[in-house]
Design an enzyme around this catalytic site. Structure first.
Site, PDB file in Angstrom:
ATOM      1  N   ASP A 266       0.814  -1.212   0.000  1.00 60.95           N
ATOM      2  CA  ASP A 266       0.000   0.000   0.000  1.00 60.95           C
ATOM      3  C   ASP A 266       0.852   1.268   0.000  1.00 60.95           C
ATOM      4  O   ASP A 266       1.792   1.394   0.802  1.00 60.95           O
ATOM      5  CB  ASP A 266      -0.910  -0.019   1.234  1.00 60.95           C
ATOM      6  N   GLU A 303       1.542  -0.001  -4.802  1.00 65.12           N
ATOM      7  CA  GLU A 303       0.711   1.163  -5.119  1.00 65.12           C
ATOM      8  C   GLU A 303       1.632   2.367  -5.064  1.00 65.12           C
ATOM      9  O   GLU A 303       2.247   2.636  -4.027  1.00 65.12           O
ATOM     10  CB  GLU A 303      -0.427   1.329  -4.114  1.00 65.12           C
TER      11      GLU A 303
END
Length: 615
Positions: A266, A303
């Protein structure tokens, strides 16, 4: 203690081949550490080692025992490396032996990354029960759809039973309400039996707020940097060696002990690390050691909001060695192309012109000026293959971070939804679906939490409201603490057999089948991609080639029929799919074959594929 052992987990409580419990805790500023066993109410002192580690080997602790650590004879705290929190984030930890699970996936071999067709899902809302066990009941459905990999939103223990997962506070612990560690192992084992790879979403840029006790053990955080979600994790300040080991071991655990095939990491742009070897690079290097030992193959997908190829370039090319990255810019360009509003960061995107550049160059901003950022942004990604970029028309962020959590099915017409699906699956990148989009799920996916601290809950409510001010949203955001926000986000599986959802599901299935079976689509060679953009008509013509096969994708984003001419000759062009056909709830059947060059009148909001040969 600072050397990384890739063969076995060392932190927390682990059981060796003799059945003895090995206890390791990092608490460099403690004067005394004990472990409290709840079943017998006895305290056992740990031995102080170098670099602030405390250790113990004992036959007293058994799997299933609940415990806490006592620091300096005062604070009783759960284990930072806990594998189980049966009573939630504030309760005791439970000792677990990860080695006892009976794996049957020895013949499983991770599929090549270029073959990943990913389905992102949230465990709590994917099924009515919201558990790993109930997820297993839907795996055959996903295989039949054509999915090759599932991506599970974070499962590390968070407060309560309702959360997206990005508020986890025990990185090694699998959420108890989902079923815990063994249930996750069972799910992965079942996925592999069915030919599905498993991607797990992990969060290494921050730790959630409620139940976060890490700072009471060691300097896990630093004041040098800030993140949007709280204190920055200490990857390069004093005492950072112990922090780095903690997260490296975490990554290795998922691969080694849970047989996870890939990690989706993330928001790595929020990881602050100016060490000579970036933490991502070190995780990659340690993963290489693990793969050498096991013969396995695993991927690291990030990400990333930086358009910086350093993250995905190989280590020997000066990069961090990540295998792939999400590119939100493709989504943003696609969204604006579909006629949705250009507020907030979407203001930087110029509809199909931006989308055409995303097809050609991956990054829309690759050194050009970004008006939203007020600076030049990004670098060119000429040497990075198509398998290094993940694209989508929806994901948990882009849906759930809308104020009301509306899916594309609520915002766009049925025809435009089909066009967006085609735009993703015909791309020279890795396609990802968000759960439910394949049958046009009408229900919203909203942001939800279940914090028990009233002040924290109110802070989350206010934070959401402030976030939407940048998008000039009017009205009140739903209460993320409400049970309704969670229950209303669950998929409505009964809709799949009803129209028009049944048609959309069949359409997605056919698109995925085409992508797999046509080499010009399945081979992700970006050098054989040509894009024509007709801004006045809002039409994109995407040509992809492999050897002697040409595949032409025609996309009409306008609300009117548009004539298009493709000056590529073939004795016969064969239609693979046309979203405007009556078969897909359209109104206009396009010709099955075309001779010579392609001249067509494209129906409004339509997606069409022709090829010069079947395979």
């Amino acid at each position: 203690m600072n050397a990384v052992n890739t063969r076995t987990r060392t932190l927390g409580i682990n059981f060796n081949n003799k059945g003895l419990a090995n206890v390791v805790l990092w608490a460099p500023e403690a004067d005394r550490v004990e472990i409290l066993l709840f079943s017998s109410n006895i305290k056992i002192p740990l031995i102080s080692e170098e670099y602030g580690y405390w250790t113990l080997e004992t036959d007293i602790i058994l799997p299933g025992d609940q415990y806490k650590f006592i620091i300096n004879g005062d604070k009783q705290l759960p284990d930072p490396a806990s594998l189980s929190q049966p009573e939630g984030v504030h309760g005791p930890s439970k000792a677990v032996n990860l080695k006892t699970f009976a794996w049957t996936d020895t013949n499983w071999k991770n599929i090549p990354l270029k073959e990943y067709i990913t389905y992102e899902l949230h465990t709590g809302t994917f099924t009515p029960d919201g558990t790993f066990a109930s997820m297993e009941e839907k795996l055959d459905y996903l295989v039949d759809l054509g999915i090759t990999a599932i991506e599970i939103m974070p499962v590390s223990q968070f407060s309560g039973e309702r959360n997206w997962g990005y508020d986890g506070v025990f990185p090694f612990c699998v959420q108890n309400s989902y079923g815990g560690a063994e249930a996750l192992q069972h799910l992965v084992n079942t996925c592999h039996q069915k030919g599905l790879a498993v991607i797990l979403d992990v969060v290494y840029n921050h730790i959630g707020p409620e139940g976060n006790h890490l700072e009471e053990f060691a300097p896990y955080f630093t004041d040098k940097y800030n993140t949007p979600w709280g204190n920055a994790i200490n990857f390069d300040d004093a005492w950072c060696d112990g922090v780095r080991l903690f997260f490296i071991e975490n990554a290795l655990m998922w691969f080694r002990d849970f047989h996870i095939d890939a990690l989706r990491m993330d928001a790595v742009h929020a990881i602050k690390d100016f060490s000579p070897v970036h933490i991502l690079q070190e995780i990659k290097e340690q993963l290489d050691f693990l793969e050498h030992q096991t013969g396995g193959c695993h991927y690291l997908i990030v990400e990333l909001d930086l358009n910086d190829t350093r993250f995905i370039n190989r280590v020997d090319k000066g990069g961090y060695g990540m295998n792939a990255q999400w590119i939100d810019e493709f989504h943003h360009a696609l969204r604006v192309s579909s006629g949705q509003e250009k507020s907030g960061y979407y203001s930087d995107f110029n509809g199909i012109k931006s989308l055409a550049k995303a097809y050609q160059d991956a990054y829309v901003y690759d050194g050009t000026y970004s008006d939203h950022r007020k600076k030049k942004f990004g670098v060119k990604a000429k040497e990075n293959g198509g398998e290094q970029f993940v694209v989508f028309s929806q994901n948990h962020d882009q849906v759930g971070n809308r104020m009301l959590g509306e899916r594309t099915s609520e915002l766009l017409s049925f025809d435009m939804q089909k066009l967006l699906a085609g735009a993703v699956l015909a791309s020279p990148y890795l396609p990802m679906l968000f759960m439910g989009e394949e049958y046009s799920e009408p229900g919203r996916f909203q942001y939800f939490v279940s914090h028990t601290d009233p002040e924290l809950a109110e802070a989350v409510r206010k934070g959401r409201k402030k976030e939407f001010q940048a998008f000039h949203m009017e009205g009140e955001a739903p209460d993320p603490m409400s049970v309704e926000a969670f229950e209303g986000s669950k998929l409505q599986w009964d809709l799949i057999d009803q129209h028009p959802h049944k048609t959309m599901h069949a359409y997605y299935k056919r698109l995925i089948e085409i992508r797999k079976n046509q080499s010009a689509l399945s081979v992700l060679n970006r050098k054989d991609v040509q894009v024509e953009c007709f801004e006045d008509k809002e039409v994109i013509v995407l040509q992809r080639q492999h050897k002697i096969q040409d595949v032409i994708s025609l996309m009409n984003f306008s609300n009117k029929s548009q004539e298009v001419h493709v000056a590529v000759f073939s004795p016969a062009w064969h239609k693979l799919i046309a979203s405007s056909d009556v078969l897909w709830n359209g109104s206009t059947d396009l010709p099955e074959t075309i001779s010579g060059e392609i001249t067509l009148v494209l129906p409004p909001q339509s997606f069409t594929i022709y090829t010069n040969q079947y395979e």
